[in-house]
Structure formats: structure tokens, C-alpha cells
Scaffold this motif. Sequence first.
Motif, short mmCIF file in Angstrom:
data_model
loop_
_atom_site.label_atom_id
_atom_site.label_comp_id
_atom_site.label_asym_id
_atom_site.label_seq_id
_atom_site.Cartn_x
_atom_site.Cartn_y
_atom_site.Cartn_z
N MET A 358 0.64 -9.60 41.56
CA MET A 358 1.53 -9.70 40.40
C MET A 358 1.29 -8.54 39.44
SD MET A 358 3.87 -11.26 38.61
CE MET A 358 4.06 -12.92 39.27
N GLU A 359 0.02 -8.18 39.21
CA GLU A 359 -0.29 -7.06 38.33
C GLU A 359 0.25 -5.75 38.88
OE1 GLU A 359 -4.49 -7.34 38.08
OE2 GLU A 359 -4.49 -8.98 36.60
N THR A 360 0.19 -5.59 40.20
CA THR A 360 0.75 -4.38 40.83
C THR A 360 2.27 -4.32 40.63
OG1 THR A 360 -0.98 -4.40 42.51
CG2 THR A 360 1.00 -3.13 43.00
N VAL A 361 2.93 -5.45 40.81
CA VAL A 361 4.38 -5.49 40.62
C VAL A 361 4.73 -5.21 39.16
CG1 VAL A 361 6.46 -6.88 40.94
CG2 VAL A 361 4.55 -7.14 42.52
N GLU A 362 3.94 -5.72 38.22
CA GLU A 362 4.18 -5.47 36.80
C GLU A 362 4.05 -3.98 36.47
OE1 GLU A 362 1.40 -7.98 34.83
OE2 GLU A 362 2.71 -9.76 34.88
N ARG A 363 3.06 -3.30 37.08
CA ARG A 363 2.93 -1.86 36.85
C ARG A 363 4.16 -1.12 37.35
NH1 ARG A 363 -2.47 -2.76 38.40
NH2 ARG A 363 -2.04 -2.05 40.52
N ASN A 364 4.69 -1.55 38.49
CA ASN A 364 5.91 -0.93 39.01
C ASN A 364 7.08 -1.14 38.06
OD1 ASN A 364 5.91 0.11 42.11
ND2 ASN A 364 4.28 -1.37 41.77
N ALA A 365 7.20 -2.35 37.50
CA ALA A 365 8.29 -2.64 36.58
C ALA A 365 8.17 -1.81 35.30
CB ALA A 365 8.30 -4.13 36.24
N THR A 366 6.96 -1.69 34.77
CA THR A 366 6.74 -0.90 33.55
C THR A 366 7.10 0.56 33.77
OG1 THR A 366 4.96 -2.40 32.87
CG2 THR A 366 5.04 -0.25 31.82
N GLN A 367 6.65 1.12 34.90
CA GLN A 367 6.96 2.52 35.20
C GLN A 367 8.46 2.72 35.43
OE1 GLN A 367 4.48 3.52 38.52
NE2 GLN A 367 2.56 3.21 37.38
N SER A 368 9.10 1.74 36.07
CA SER A 368 10.54 1.83 36.31
C SER A 368 11.32 1.86 34.99
CB SER A 368 11.00 0.65 37.17
OG SER A 368 12.40 0.63 37.31
N LEU A 369 10.92 1.00 34.03
CA LEU A 369 11.60 0.98 32.74
C LEU A 369 11.39 2.29 32.00
CD1 LEU A 369 13.25 -0.58 30.65
CD2 LEU A 369 11.10 -1.49 29.74
N ALA A 370 10.18 2.84 32.06
CA ALA A 370 9.91 4.10 31.38
C ALA A 370 10.76 5.23 31.96
CB ALA A 370 8.42 4.43 31.50
N ARG A 371 10.86 5.30 33.29
CA ARG A 371 11.69 6.34 33.91
C ARG A 371 13.16 6.16 33.54
NH1 ARG A 371 8.44 5.03 38.44
NH2 ARG A 371 10.17 3.82 39.30
N HIS A 372 13.59 4.92 33.50
CA HIS A 372 14.99 4.65 33.18
C HIS A 372 15.31 5.06 31.74
CE1 HIS A 372 18.85 2.52 33.10
NE2 HIS A 372 18.47 2.01 31.95
N LYS A 373 14.41 4.78 30.82
CA LYS A 373 14.65 5.11 29.42
C LYS A 373 14.71 6.63 29.22
CE LYS A 373 12.42 2.70 26.30
NZ LYS A 373 11.33 1.99 25.60
N VAL A 374 13.90 7.36 29.97
CA VAL A 374 13.96 8.82 29.87
C VAL A 374 15.27 9.34 30.43
CG1 VAL A 374 12.92 10.96 30.71
CG2 VAL A 374 11.46 9.10 29.90
N ALA A 375 15.69 8.78 31.58
CA ALA A 375 16.90 9.27 32.25
C ALA A 375 18.17 8.88 31.52
CB ALA A 375 16.94 8.76 33.68
N ARG A 376 18.16 7.70 30.87
CA ARG A 376 19.39 7.19 30.26
C ARG A 376 19.30 7.13 28.74
NH1 ARG A 376 22.33 3.86 33.62
NH2 ARG A 376 23.81 3.80 31.92
N ALA A 377 18.45 7.93 28.17
CA ALA A 377 18.28 7.90 26.72
C ALA A 377 19.61 8.21 26.04
CB ALA A 377 17.23 8.92 26.29
#
Length: 659
Positions: A358-377
Motif C-alpha cells: 500500500m505504501e508503494t502504491v501511495e508513493r506512485n500516486a503522489t509522484q503521479s499527482l506531482a507530474r500532472h500538476k507540473v504538466a497541467r499547471a
Amino acid sequence: MAHPSSYRPKPGEIPTDPGVYRFRDKDGRVIYVGKAKSLRSRLSSYFQDIGQLHPRTASMVTSGASVEWTVVTTEVEALQLEYSWIKEFDPRFNVKYRDDKSYPYLAVTMGEEFPRAQVMRGAKRKGTRYFGPYAHAWAIRETLDQAMRVFPMRTCSAGVFKRAGQVGRPCLLGYIDKCSAPCVGRVDADEHRAIAEEFCDFMAGESSRFVKRLDKKMREASDALEFEQAARLRDDIAALERVLEKSAVVFGDGTDADVFALADDELEVAVQVFHVRGGRIRGQRGWVAEKEFETVPEVVGHLLQQLYGGEEGEGVPREVLVPVLPEDAASMGDWLSGLRGSRVDLRVPQRGDKKTLMETVERNATQSLARHKVARAGDLTARSQALQQLQEFLELDESPLRIECYDISHVQGTQVVGSMVVFEDGLARKGEYRRFIIRGHEDGDAAPSEGPVTIDDTAAMHEVLTRRFRRYLKDRDEPRGLDEETGRPTRFAYPPQLVVVDGGLPQVNAAARAIEDLGIVDVAVVGLAKRLEEVWVPGQDFPVVLPRTSEGLYLLQRLRDEAHRFAITFHRQRRSKAMTNSALDGIPGLGEVKRKALLRHFGSVKKIRAAEPAELAEVSGIGPTLAATIHRELSGTPMEPTVNLMTGEIIDDERGNDA
């Protein structure tokens, strides 16, 4: 926009039972669907001071014009009804907490006589076993390439399989022993099915059994001094190990589970899910969605509802691990158990391997949101700015939340088609796109003309807009914009705030005239000319020039380009179909079934053309009259003129000769 107090139901009218409710706008369109344990408590929360509401909630209640509800017996029934309505009405304020991508699966068609392993997308089919989803189709092909050494089952299409059987020769995979070649009878249906079942067992997690069996055979071959056979078995073991390396073991007890994790901010939420089957990670999915006016437990509830709502029972695993339990966890668990047909354990992992994953999946979700915010700012801000600029520059009464754009495509006036694309809140709504075949008549109910239609752009634009808005007027009068027979939303039951046409002043005036002729006065019309990207308004001699860097102009360009792409794609499809038509097409009285019967009997159009009417009449379904018509059309023989025996006057001459 209406104030919520104008349609607020009296508190005493709302029941306290569980149920599902729908908000509708002034055109009768469903804009939001929700469920509640107590309808009175939940609906009352929407009709408080607007300033205290979440901005998205405030936008929803001010866009609404009425609210209705349906009482149900249990919360499980409410879940089922809410999912059905969201799927049916696709409300704009219900956020989709799952992506709309079609992930590839490794599928084995066990329902066929000779099962086939292949890459498959889309809706799951009965009688087919699925493994995945995979992130990329090439990953499935790599897996198949390795596994077919040990499980040589069919991977070819039905056409290839049939041709190989007809010529008596297998394809290349059959020659290199990556297929058992059931097409030519090397194995029968039962033997091939046994291979397919073993492959499915291996992919489902029973991998150690096959590796141990191959290892035993390899040692036996080596002891018998059959070194070539032992070397082949060694390579087979290596191939299976390479397949297993692609899916790491995370649970030693062979657990089937889906592990979810979320990462959110004020506007959006990133979702990640790992699919674990047989203790191994068999697939991964991730996406980012706009965050609705909900708490995280409510997001989890809607996520599970949307992800599993359309799945067959086999799509729901034994365990569903989530970061927090949904508010109605017991009802959700019962609903998932009903879909699966056996008990589903819905819980939050507390310790051990499952907590670690679950912690591994959470890290993936956090990184995905960060990349999305940079790309779609700034994307949400840009869309809002674009709509505000269009309202300002075009002097509209309100922001054009729904915009429709139209384009015409043809080649020298033939195969004329039109397209309609729809943007809502600045985003494409592809489910609302429509295509039009130009009939050559302004009357939308007229029958299509025979042969190629030749018509200019302005007449075609007038016809398309007339047909679209005539249908709107018809659908608008239906009860709440629903079809009387099916009860589903009608296609054009609500109008746009802005119509955009691809072209200059002539196209704009044609579109405006079509709308005005129908008595519609609350829809603005503009045109975007390609040459200088000028915006034309009906009745004005000079265009409106939007700043080149404005978000409003950029939105109009996206609309125009999307409408052009959609129109030209449809035009090319029709043109290609017209170019490949048979000489038999268009013969009066000769339908598809009779055409196929003729081709089966004679073998080719050339032989049909050479046949006499009596020979044609021998074909089942072809009478003497139709046979004569076919012979005349294909041979080019003109029909004999009909002559009045009293006067000698030709009264029916298709050749057009004067009497």
C-alpha cells in the motif's frame, strides 16, 4: 442561472428514507446524480447559503432548475441505482474517478473450439479469460513470445487459421514449434484446449508447478543422455522465468487483491491501483481526475463504484485494499460480494506485506499527482479565462459553457458531409459528437438523394444547422427531454450557448439564417476564418479580432480543428466506401442478400455480366423481372421503349429520345 431557493422543495416533502436524487437544469438535462442514507438530510445541505458551499457545489445548484428523488429499500439498492443513472445520463457535475483509456489485457478465448491467446481491449466478453491489465500491448506480446515455447497454443486470427486449414500448411509459428498447429490437425481440439488451460493456470499464479515439472523432465533427459532435449527444456525453463520476472511476488499466500491509493489536493485527485493475482502484480493503472465536492471516503466509494460497476464477477478480486474505508463500507462490501458471487474483503491494511505494498502504491500516486500538476499547471485557470474572454469579446449574456462547432467536408461538391463537435466547460465531450450526411435538401425529413450529392458549403451548412435545431425543438417538447419509448435522454434536447462554424461571413450568415428560420433567438453564432483567424459575427461587415495570444482564440481554434478532423475523417470513410463499391450496387431490387447469392453462384461480377437472364433467374431469389433488370444494368442494353399502338407515340423512353 436560477437561484436554488426558486426550486427548493419543502422540507416536509422530502422523505428520510435512503434513495437516489437527480438535479436537472432548465432544459431538463440531468446534471448531477447522488445517493443518500437520508434524502432529507442530504438534499437540505444543498439549499443553504451559497457562500458556504464548495465552489463546485455552488455552480451545480445554480445551474440546476429542479430536483427529484427515488426512494429505495437498502443502501445496496441505492448504489446500484446511482451507478445505473450515472452511466445512463453521464451528468456533467459527476466526476469520473476512473480513466477512459482502454487498457490492454492478455485474453484467452476459452469459449472457442480452438482457444486463442491475443491482446484484447474494451468490454469483456463471455467465455474469455483475462489477465492484466498491462500498461502496454508490447508487454503482452513479449509475454506471449516467451510463454509459447512451453504452451504452444494458437495466437492467429480466424482468417489465418481458416486459410492454413484450407492449404494444409501451418504458419511460421507452427514450423518453429511456437504453435501446436491445430489448423492442420497436429493436435485435436481436446489436446489444444488442455494446452490453453495449462497456460491459463500458469498466468493465474500456478507457476511453480510448471517450472518444477520442466526441471524434472530436463534432469530425466540429461540422465538418459538426451542432451538436445535437455537443452530445449532448459531454455523453456529460462523462458518461463523471464515471464515470471515481469511480475514480482508480493504476497506469498497467492492472494488475489486490488490495492488502491490516492493523493489529492484542493482541485484534483490522483488514483493508483495495483492488480495482484496469485500473489504477483499482474497489472497497474493510474490516472488523475478533478476532485468533486467530497471527502476522501466519499471519493473512495465512488471510485470503487465506477471501477467495478461494469465488471463481470471475475473482475472483482477476493480482497480490495483501500487507504480509507468509504462511508458506507458495509453496503459497498455487500455490493462487491454480489458482483463477485462470493465474499469480498474490503478493508484498510494495517501491517505486513499488504501494508508495505500500500505504501508503494501511495508513493506512485503522489509522484503521479506531482507530474500532472507540473504538466497541467494553469489549465483550469486557462479554460475559465477562455470562456470569460469569449463572453466579453462576443458580448454574450453568459459564459458559453456549451459550445458546438460545425464543419463541412467534400471533394468538388461530392460526398458532402458535416460534423458537429461539442465542448463543455472548455473540454471536448466526445460522446456528444455527431456526423451528418448532406442530403441536398433543406428539409431535414427529405429522403437522401440518389447518387453523389453536389452542393455548396453555405447550403450544406444551412441544412446541417436546420436539421440539428429542428431536432432540438422536437426533443425539447418531450417530457424532460427523454425519449418516450426508451426513457433515455434524447440527443439534442438542450441547446448550446454558442455555435461556431468553420468559415467566413457566408457560412456564418447561412448558419444564422437556419437558426432564425426556426424561431430560435437565444443561441449566438460566430465563424472562424482560417486565413487570418478572424471571428465573424452575422450581419457585420467587419470581423471581431481577438488577440493572438488570448485563451479565447485558442479555444476557438481547438474547436475548429477538432470539427475539421472529425468531418474529414467521416468524408474519407464515405469516399473510400464509394470507390470500392461493386458494379452490382445500385441495381433496383437487388439487395445485399441477393448480391451475395449471385456472387456465390457465378463466382465473379464478370461472369454475372456475361450470363443471360435465364441463367440469372436460376439463382434462388432472382425472378425473371429482376434477372432482366440485372442483365440490362450490367450489359448497358437500353430498355425497349413503350409505344402507343394507336398513335405510334413513344410514351416511356428511358433513352430520352424525342417521339
